[in-house]
Design an enzyme around this catalytic site. Structure first.
Site, PDB file in Angstrom:
ATOM      1  CG  ASP A 143      -3.455 -26.236  -4.916  1.00  0.00           C
ATOM      2  OD1 ASP A 143      -4.123 -27.712  -5.104  1.00  0.00           O
ATOM      3  OD2 ASP A 143      -2.426 -26.696  -4.291  1.00  0.00           O
TER       4      ASP A 143
HETATM    5  C1  BGC Z   1      -1.776 -29.210  -4.253  1.00  0.00           C
HETATM    6  C2  BGC Z   1      -1.225 -29.996  -5.469  1.00  0.00           C
HETATM    7  C3  BGC Z   1      -1.845 -30.598  -6.510  1.00  0.00           C
HETATM    8  C4  BGC Z   1      -3.102 -30.347  -6.326  1.00  0.00           C
HETATM    9  C5  BGC Z   1      -4.095 -32.236  -7.364  1.00  0.00           C
HETATM   10  C6  BGC Z   1      -2.969 -30.028  -4.075  1.00  0.00           C
HETATM   11  O1  BGC Z   1      -3.192 -29.995  -2.699  1.00  0.00           O
HETATM   12  O2  BGC Z   1      -0.922 -28.763  -3.474  1.00  0.00           O
HETATM   13  O3  BGC Z   1       0.192 -29.781  -5.817  1.00  0.00           O
HETATM   14  O4  BGC Z   1      -2.081 -31.047  -7.798  1.00  0.00           O
HETATM   15  O5  BGC Z   1      -3.402 -31.320  -4.989  1.00  0.00           O
HETATM   16  O6  BGC Z   1      -3.603 -33.045  -6.657  1.00  0.00           O
END
Ligand code: BGC
Length: 735
Positions: A281
């Site tokens: 993530d």
């Molecule tokens: C979130 C993800 C998301 C990513 C990109 C993260 O903070 O947990 O679900 O896809 O950011 O935007």
């Protein structure tokens, strides 16, 4: 010994999917195609420098000015990007990749979840339709809009099961139930893929169970529960062909998932058979230092790569450190090559290498706004959940008399729902006031007062005017909204009440004695106990999107009957959380007696149970029949029930099937959803609903995470919610 005596039956595979999780319509590439891809990938890897290999594992976010990133793409040091949305930027990066030595195309990813241009209802509302086919359509439409510009991967679907409405991200998922969530996980993957995007099933795993509901917090989950509750939607997403999986930020049983080789490699790859890309993530690799499992970025990179993270999203850790780690002999070239192989393989499977200049990857044709909006309307219509309707307060009819519509959200042209990625320019949203006036304005008087200074009711505008408007009417339709900034990521709450001054407004309007039909827009279950007592009718509208207010007016005015059902329990108070229909039984089932499971200051039951939702008509269930009194552990039985529309109007009902294993080696949930079907019935019409129940779907997992079908008696409950009373039983026998 004990285990042997009761003939525990270990299933041969982990791939059993619930009935609704049918495999992807896109067949997996044939063996020959895969062999060809493998050969091409091997040839490519053989030509790559270490820097180019690390480039394929590097996944930065667009940063301005972006000239240095363009240059890095040309040099093969960036292989994938997120948040490049502007078509001009996309073309520049594509051209840079084509100008690089090996011409490897980029993954372009964004969070195209429920919106690109047109905003659909938020994903928890998709689940409230209990129609995976509608979720599939919604995902397809979002993807078709998104893919046109050259984006090829969405960070969706979020398929984290959660029983904790304090956690703001329940808005992005399908609620608390693994069976329902699996059906929606598969449908969403199918839909986005059909629409031309690769998917990222996220967040593997246990992100929905943070202690205290605090986002990013650690989760303590037993192995049995992990496999029973949190992993099934990922199995469904893999079955539907998801190309990537995103690891979750949190720790599970003390080890951050980003550095958890057991979860990412042993479970995800080896047991679940996932062969695609695993990504971290956002910034999660460097955050291994915050978790206290890495002393520096080099160690964080090493641990993440070794655990099974192929792509370092936004962390810059792989780019900066993997070269040194390889040179120092702490990371093997084999480990790097394995990750690069997975990335390139997915790019081949997605057809990215066949891109012609200009980006002519095979994506579905453009779709008109009208078509996307029609789909958004269809989803919204079926997502509203009528949780209370005493005295048939709704729908509004000429007999309702003068109607006072109150709430600033009723004139808002924004659907103010959580964040979405993507284009800033959004199509216009009809207001609830306009939409309702078009429907009832000709036959009755519709009064309006904003009451609040803003759509989320943070402050009053003119409370006295709102009260006077209510007094002048026969029915008050009050629209309240959970504050939009308190949903989604990083939006955990300790209080699940109505935000701002909305409860005060409700109190003031209730004092007028006029019947109130309350509409609540929200991204999560709220504790609406006091509101429930003050209103005659209550409808959960979620955040309904671009077409949502029009759909809401259609339902309020009775053109369409509500047919949504709750995908998550609504507690009476925040102190009850987590509370679920599928809790385990206890030694002391709750009764009025003090020494039973419950609270001294609160009832043991939720306000609205899982699966609950009313229509403008009524349904009755009868004639429950099970095709056989017993089945073997590889058997199947059919459960049939007659559903009749016993009310005055047409409507849709979600017939739900629950089971309970009465006696087993482990305590088994009080009920578990094992089937559902939404059916439309005219007044007086009856239909037979048939559920197929496989013994393998009644498996649970043991302490080693192995699926077990344990012989014994199972009670079946069929009806319109998780409190269904029509019941019978059958047995699973050893042979
Ligand atoms: C979130 C993800 C998301 C990513 C990109 C993260 O903070 O947990 O679900 O896809 O950011 O935007």
């Amino acid at each position: 010994m004990r285990l042997l005596r009761i003939f525990l039956f270990l299933l041969p595979s982990f791939a059993s999917l619930p009935a609704h999780s049918t495999p992807s319509p896109t067949p997996p590439p044939a063996r020959a195609v895969e062999a060809d891809i493998e050969a091409k990938v091997s040839a490519l890897i053989a030509r790559m420098t270490l820097a180019e290999k690390i480039g394929q594992l590097n996944f930065p976010s667009l940063a301005f000015p972006y000239e240095s990133q363009l240059e890095a793409v040309k040099q093969g040091r960036i292989g994938n990007m997120l948040n490049v949305v502007n078509p001009g930027h996309l073309r520049s990066f594509e051209a840079a990749a084509r100008g690089s030595r090996l011409k490897i195309p980029l993954l372009f990813a964004i969070d195209a979840v429920h919106a690109f241009r047109v905003t659909f209802p938020v994903p928890i509302a998709w689940a409230a339709t209990w129609r995976p086919d509608l979720a599939e359509l919604a995902a397809e439409m979002v993807a078709r809009e998104t893919a046109q510009d050259g984006i090829n991967l969405t960070f969706a679907p979020m398929i984290d099961v959660s029983r904790d409405p304090r956690w703001g991200r329940v808005i992005e998922g399908a609620g608390e139930d693994p069976f329902l969530a699996s059906a929606f996980a598969a449908a969403r993957v199918r839909g986005y893929r059909k629409g031309g995007l690769a998917t990222a099933a996220k967040h593997f795993v246990g992100y929905g169970a943070p202690e205290g509901g605090r986002d990013y917090n650690g989760a303590q989950i037993s192995i049995a529960e992990l496999f029973d509750r949190y992993i099934p939607p990922f199995e469904a997403a893999i079955g539907a062909g998801t190309e990537t999986v995103m690891a979750s930020f949190n720790t599970v049983n003390g080890v951050p998932v980003t550095a958890n080789r057991w979860l990412l490699t042993d479970v995800l790859r080896e047991r679940l058979g996932f062969g695609g890309i695993v990504m971290s993530d956002f910034f999660a690799v460097p955050e291994l230092m915050n978790h206290g499992v890495a002393a520096d970025l080099g160690q964080a990179s090493r641990k993440a790569l070794h655990a099974g993270i192929d792509l370092d999203m936004a962390g810059e850790a792989y780019r900066r450190h993997l070269g040194t780690e390889v040179a120092a002999g702490r990371v093997s070239m084999d480990e790097i090559d394995a990750a690069v192989r997975r990335v390139l393989t997915v790019k081949y499977r997605m057809g990215l290498f066949e891109d012609t200049p200009g980006g002519a990857r095979k994506i579905p044709s453009a779709v008109t706004d009208a078509r996307v909006r029609a789909a958004a309307r269809a989803v919204a219509r079926e997502s509203f959940v009528l949780v209370k309707n005493s005295g048939a307060t709704l729908p509004i009819t000429p007999q309702s008399g003068t109607v006072a519509l109150i709430g600033a959200a009723a004139t808002s042209t924004s659907d103010h729902s959580w964040y979405g990625p993507a284009r800033l320019e959004k199509p216009k949203t009809e207001t609830l006031e306009q939409a309702l006036r078009r429907r009832i304005g000709a036959t009755q008087t519709l009064l309006f007062a904003a009451g609040f200074a803003d759509a989320c009711g943070r402050a009053f505008k003119d409370k006295a005017e709102a009260i006077a408007t209510a007094r002048a009417a026969d029915l008050v339709v009050l629209i309240l909204s959970e504050d939009c900034v308190v949903s989604g990521e990083g939006a955990s709450r300790t209080d699940l009440g109505l935000s701002g001054v909305q409860e005060k407004m409700l109190d003031a309007l209730a004092e007028t004695g006029k019947p109130i039909a309350l509409v609540v827009e929200t991204g999560r279950p709220l504790a609406l106990t006091s509101a429930h007592e003050k209103v005659a009718a209550l409808m959960i509208a979620w955040h309904p999107g671009t077409e949502g207010r029009t759909a809401l007016a259609e339902v309020l005015a009775g053109e369409i009957a509500p047919s949504g059902k709750l995908p998550m329990t609504f507690p009476r108070s925040v102190g009850q959380v987590p509370i679920s229909y599928s809790d385990l039984p206890t030694s002391r089932p709750a009764t009025a007696d003090r020494y039973t499971t419950g609270y001294v200051d609160e009832k043991p039951t939720p306000l609205y149970p899982f699966g609950h939702g009313l229509s403008y008509t009524t349904f009755s269930y009868s004639g429950l029949e099970i095709s056989a009194p017993r089945m073997t552990r590889d058997g199947t039985i059919e459960v049939r029930v007659e559903v009749e529309n016993t009310g005055p109007r047409a409507g849709q009902e979600v017939a739900q099937l629950y089971t309970r294993q009465l006696v087993a080696e482990r305590s088994r949930p009080l009920r578990e959803l094992k089937g559902f079907q939404k059916i439309a019935l005219a007044p007086g019409q009856r239909k037979t609903v048939r559920f197929t129940l496989k013994a393998s779907e009644l498996a649970y997992h043991d302490d080693a995470g192995r699926p077990v079908v344990e012989p014994g008696r199972f009670r079946v409950f069929v009806g319109s919610s998780s409190t269904a009373e029509l019941t019978d039983s059958f047995e699973i026998v050893a042979d």
